[in-house]
Each structure stands twice: as C-alpha cells, then as structure tokens.
Design an enzyme around this catalytic site. Sequence first.
Site, short mmCIF file in Angstrom:
data_model
loop_
_atom_site.label_atom_id
_atom_site.label_comp_id
_atom_site.label_asym_id
_atom_site.label_seq_id
_atom_site.Cartn_x
_atom_site.Cartn_y
_atom_site.Cartn_z
N ASN A 1 -26.90 6.40 -5.28
CA ASN A 1 -28.05 6.38 -4.37
C ASN A 1 -28.02 5.04 -3.65
O ASN A 1 -28.34 4.01 -4.23
CB ASN A 1 -29.34 6.54 -5.19
N LYS B 1 -29.85 4.01 -1.39
CA LYS B 1 -31.20 3.57 -0.97
C LYS B 1 -31.12 3.06 0.48
O LYS B 1 -30.33 3.57 1.26
CB LYS B 1 -31.74 2.53 -1.95
N HIS C 1 -37.99 10.46 -6.20
CA HIS C 1 -37.55 9.14 -6.67
C HIS C 1 -38.77 8.23 -6.88
O HIS C 1 -39.74 8.31 -6.13
CB HIS C 1 -36.58 8.52 -5.67
N GLU D 1 -39.28 5.24 -6.21
CA GLU D 1 -39.66 4.41 -5.06
C GLU D 1 -40.50 5.20 -4.06
O GLU D 1 -41.38 4.68 -3.40
CB GLU D 1 -38.40 3.80 -4.42
N GLU E 1 -35.16 8.51 -14.79
CA GLU E 1 -35.06 7.12 -14.34
C GLU E 1 -36.32 6.36 -14.77
O GLU E 1 -37.33 6.39 -14.06
CB GLU E 1 -34.93 7.07 -12.81
N GLY F 1 -33.31 -1.31 -11.04
CA GLY F 1 -33.10 -2.55 -10.29
C GLY F 1 -33.51 -3.79 -11.07
O GLY F 1 -33.61 -4.88 -10.50
N SER G 1 -30.26 0.78 -13.76
CA SER G 1 -29.33 -0.30 -14.10
C SER G 1 -28.07 0.17 -14.81
O SER G 1 -27.58 -0.48 -15.74
CB SER G 1 -30.04 -1.40 -14.92
#
Length: 257
Positions: free
Chosen positions: A9, A11, A95, A97, A168, A174, A214
């Site tokens: 991904n 992003k 996701h 985010e 996730e 991250g 990660s």
Amino acid sequence: MRRKLVAGNWKMNLDLASGRSLATALAKDVGSTTAVEVMVCPPFPYLSAIHEILSNSSVRLGAQNCYFEAPGAFTGEIAATMLTDVGCDAVILGHSERRHILGETDEIIRKKITTALAAGLDVVLCVGELKEERLENQTEIVLKRQMSGALDGQDVALLLKHLVVAYEPVWAIGTGLTATPDQAESVHIYLRNWLSMYYNPDLANKVRILYGGSVKPDNARELLGQPNVDGALVGGASLKFEQFQPIVQAARDLTAT
Ligand code: 13P
C-alpha cells in the site's frame, strides 16, 4: 491451501518516476510466477502508468479506495468501474487512515464494499483496534463491530470469490511497533471464527487474512509463518524494492517448504 498475498500500500507516497522504477523492478522479480500473489496499490493518478508496466507480469494492481456511487456528479470521487477500467482487480477499503483521518464510518465502508464487489473487484477490507482499545481489552469487540458493519448483507458468493481481510492494529501502523506473531495469529483465529459463525466454515477457510502494521524484512518470515497469517499488507517497506522484495521472498520460502 490459501495462497499467500503480499500487497504494498503505497498510500500518498512516491512520484511517478519512482513508482515506475519500483514497479519495473517488481515485475522483473515476480515475472509470471504465481506461487505467491504480489500486489501494489499506487495512488490513483499513477494507476494507468503502473498497469502498463505490470501488464507482462503477474503482479496485481489494486487501488486504495473508491466511492460507493455509480459514475455521476460526485466531484473528486472515483467509481469502482473506473478502477477496473484502468486495470485494477482489487481495492483496499476501510483502511484505518480513512476511518480515523477521513472519517469513514462502517456504513460508508459497507456501501463501498457492495459497489466494489459488484464491479468484480477483490476487496481488501482493513480492520484493527486503536492502542487504547487494546489496552482496555476491547480488541475483539472493535473487530466484531467493524466486520459486521462492513459485511452485513453482502452477497456471500461474491465474498467467497473476492474478500480478503487485513488485520491492521492501528498502534502498529507506521510506528515501528509490530504485533507479535502470537498476537497476530490469535486475532486472525478470532476473525476466521467470526467468519465461520457469521457466514459459514467454507468462507472462513477460504478467505485470506493478511497482517499489516510495520511489516519489515526482519519480521516478515515469523509473521507470515503463522498458520492463519495468509500474507501481509505493507506500507512503508513497500516503497523500496530492497525492502519489499525480501518480504515477498519470505512468503515464497514459506510456500516452498
Ligand atoms: P506500515 O507498514 O507503514 O506500518 O503501514 C501498514 C499499513 O497501513 C498498510 O496498509
């Protein structure tokens, strides 16, 4: 046997030139092999260019989002059919985010999944708890809400064909913090049992559940080696061939043994 899937991904990262060189290197490495599925999910403006590069390889192309309406007056949005039109066969939905920064609700995600499935796209549905939710032992409650919120009322035959789930944990995205292989495995078992009870054992057995958060070359092998971890959804480490390739290779090695 569920085939492992390693998806990158990207992003909102990379420019066209670096996206092209990453895709070129990946297409060369993967060639037409299919023992492990490899996918990249570039930003929308780069999809066509990356598709062209990947077209002679088995690397799959996914998008990072789509809208739930059919094409029409929705300024700034992207229809699911536009994604298939430019060569995508998958889309990431839900996701963290998009949930936490862009304010997407379970209801919005559910509608997007319906539309994406109808367009023939594979859906990579992301679920995961926040750090405080884990600390308060709310992980399973959160996952149950996200899974039923996203999947309620979906066509089971389409889910069987097209659903991939990505666990996730938000605290691992991250941050350099990774769920331990045991933590990932136990959540994946929970998700598979949920699919079995809410739908049926066949669906639960066939749906691939990826881990994301990660994933790096040095932890990929152990995570991917868990019986219920069917692949990885990789963010930061998918942006550099030297980091993404070893993760793909770890999946290959595990598949060969
Ligand atoms: P990182 O691998 O950068 O933690 O990102 C994970 C992720 O969000 C993939 O969708």
